[in-house]
Design an enzyme around this catalytic site. Sequence first.
Site, PDB file in Angstrom:
ATOM      1  CB  SER A  37       1.852  14.041   3.966  1.00 15.26           C
ATOM      2  OG  SER A  37       2.408  15.309   3.781  1.00 15.26           O
ATOM      3  CB  SER A  39      -3.627  11.066   7.418  1.00 15.50           C
ATOM      4  OG  SER A  39      -2.213  10.564   7.762  1.00 15.50           O
ATOM      5  CB  SER A 109       5.624   4.184   7.215  1.00 12.81           C
ATOM      6  OG  SER A 109       4.616   4.310   8.109  1.00 12.81           O
TER       7      SER A 109
HETATM    8  S1  ADX Z   1       8.547   8.181   4.559  1.00 15.28           S
HETATM    9  O1  ADX Z   1       8.134   8.224   3.413  1.00 15.28           O
HETATM   10  O2  ADX Z   1       9.549   8.029   4.304  1.00 15.28           O
HETATM   11  O3  ADX Z   1       7.829   7.325   5.733  1.00 15.28           O
HETATM   12  P1  ADX Z   1       8.331  10.630   6.307  1.00 15.28           P
HETATM   13  O4  ADX Z   1       7.033  10.387   7.068  1.00 15.28           O
HETATM   14  O5  ADX Z   1       9.648  10.361   6.948  1.00 15.28           O
HETATM   15  O6  ADX Z   1       8.332  10.523   4.888  1.00 15.28           O
HETATM   16  O7  ADX Z   1       8.304  12.066   5.950  1.00 15.28           O
HETATM   17  C1  ADX Z   1       7.459  12.497   5.109  1.00 15.28           C
HETATM   18  C2  ADX Z   1       6.865  14.448   5.105  1.00 15.28           C
HETATM   19  O8  ADX Z   1       8.175  14.765   4.900  1.00 15.28           O
HETATM   20  C3  ADX Z   1       5.947  14.589   4.948  1.00 15.28           C
HETATM   21  O9  ADX Z   1       5.242  15.083   6.347  1.00 15.28           O
HETATM   22  C4  ADX Z   1       6.402  16.207   4.606  1.00 15.28           C
HETATM   23  O10 ADX Z   1       6.403  17.821   5.064  1.00 15.28           O
HETATM   24  C5  ADX Z   1       7.658  15.406   3.466  1.00 15.28           C
HETATM   25  N1  ADX Z   1       7.972  15.598   2.209  1.00 15.28           N
HETATM   26  C6  ADX Z   1       8.776  16.305   1.864  1.00 15.28           C
HETATM   27  N2  ADX Z   1       8.727  15.745  -0.360  1.00 15.28           N
HETATM   28  C7  ADX Z   1       7.786  14.516   0.280  1.00 15.28           C
HETATM   29  C8  ADX Z   1       7.969  13.474   0.129  1.00 15.28           C
HETATM   30  N3  ADX Z   1       8.035  13.395  -2.044  1.00 15.28           N
HETATM   31  N4  ADX Z   1       7.052  12.927  -0.229  1.00 15.28           N
HETATM   32  C9  ADX Z   1       6.171  13.196   1.084  1.00 15.28           C
HETATM   33  N5  ADX Z   1       6.691  13.396   1.738  1.00 15.28           N
HETATM   34  C10 ADX Z   1       7.515  14.662   1.560  1.00 15.28           C
END
Ligand code: ADX
Length: 205
Positions: A37, A39, A109
């Site tokens: 997040s 990046s 991801s």
């Molecule tokens: S993923 O890990 O399942 O791929 P995804 O990209 O959909 O995550 O969502 C990430 C976004 O959710 C982050 O940019 C952030 O704004 C939000 N977010 C909220 N809680 C979390 C968490 N526990 N970990 C990571 N991102 C989070």
Amino acid sequence: MNPGKLNLTAESFAVSRQQKEGLNGHRSFTLWLTGLSASGKSTIARYLEERLHKDGIRTFMLDGDNTRMGINKDLDFSPEGRKENIRRVAEIAKLMNDAGIVVIACFISPMVIDRAMAKQIIGENSFIEVFVDASLDVCKERDPKGLYKKAIAGEIKEFTGISAPYEAPLAADIHIETNIISAIRSSGEVYEWLKLKKYLLPADL
Ligand code: ADX
């Protein structure tokens, strides 16, 4: 679930993906941007989409924050929730590619195995992995949404990089170090890579 048990048979289409690509004048594929997040995934994707759009390329951007407010609003950030998030968005990217559209997918991801699943769903020849690589320290410093601060304070559980893992790609197709170069230059690097690898030529060339 076993599709055989549900009495399903895949329907064939009258107009193929190749024909749709031909109509659009370019190939369709998915750029899969992975990284922590903050990046820079979404910022790079926005610049890149603008650039591709100017070239007459049909694009769509899929972003975790957005899809998690819609189709994936029932999912959390547990390992299972993230896996299902990636599975669904990969299926969506695949449908869009089948419709002839170039997808720019921005998802943390964090797990190698989930990104491998996305590649398998989308198809090896249509999946381009882009590692948007910024160090955790830089992401914590940027912290545009104040989420790292909250995660460090224990207000957000299972936060990637703080209390949940991030497995960096070992062999991404494109590796961008956003600690070092700006988002606009990063998007330029991806664009040049696509040109070099002939992804932006008409489908039959
Ligand atoms: S993923 O890990 O399942 O791929 P995804 O990209 O959909 O995550 O969502 C990430 C976004 O959710 C982050 O940019 C952030 O704004 C939000 N977010 C909220 N809680 C979390 C968490 N526990 N970990 C990571 N991102 C989070």
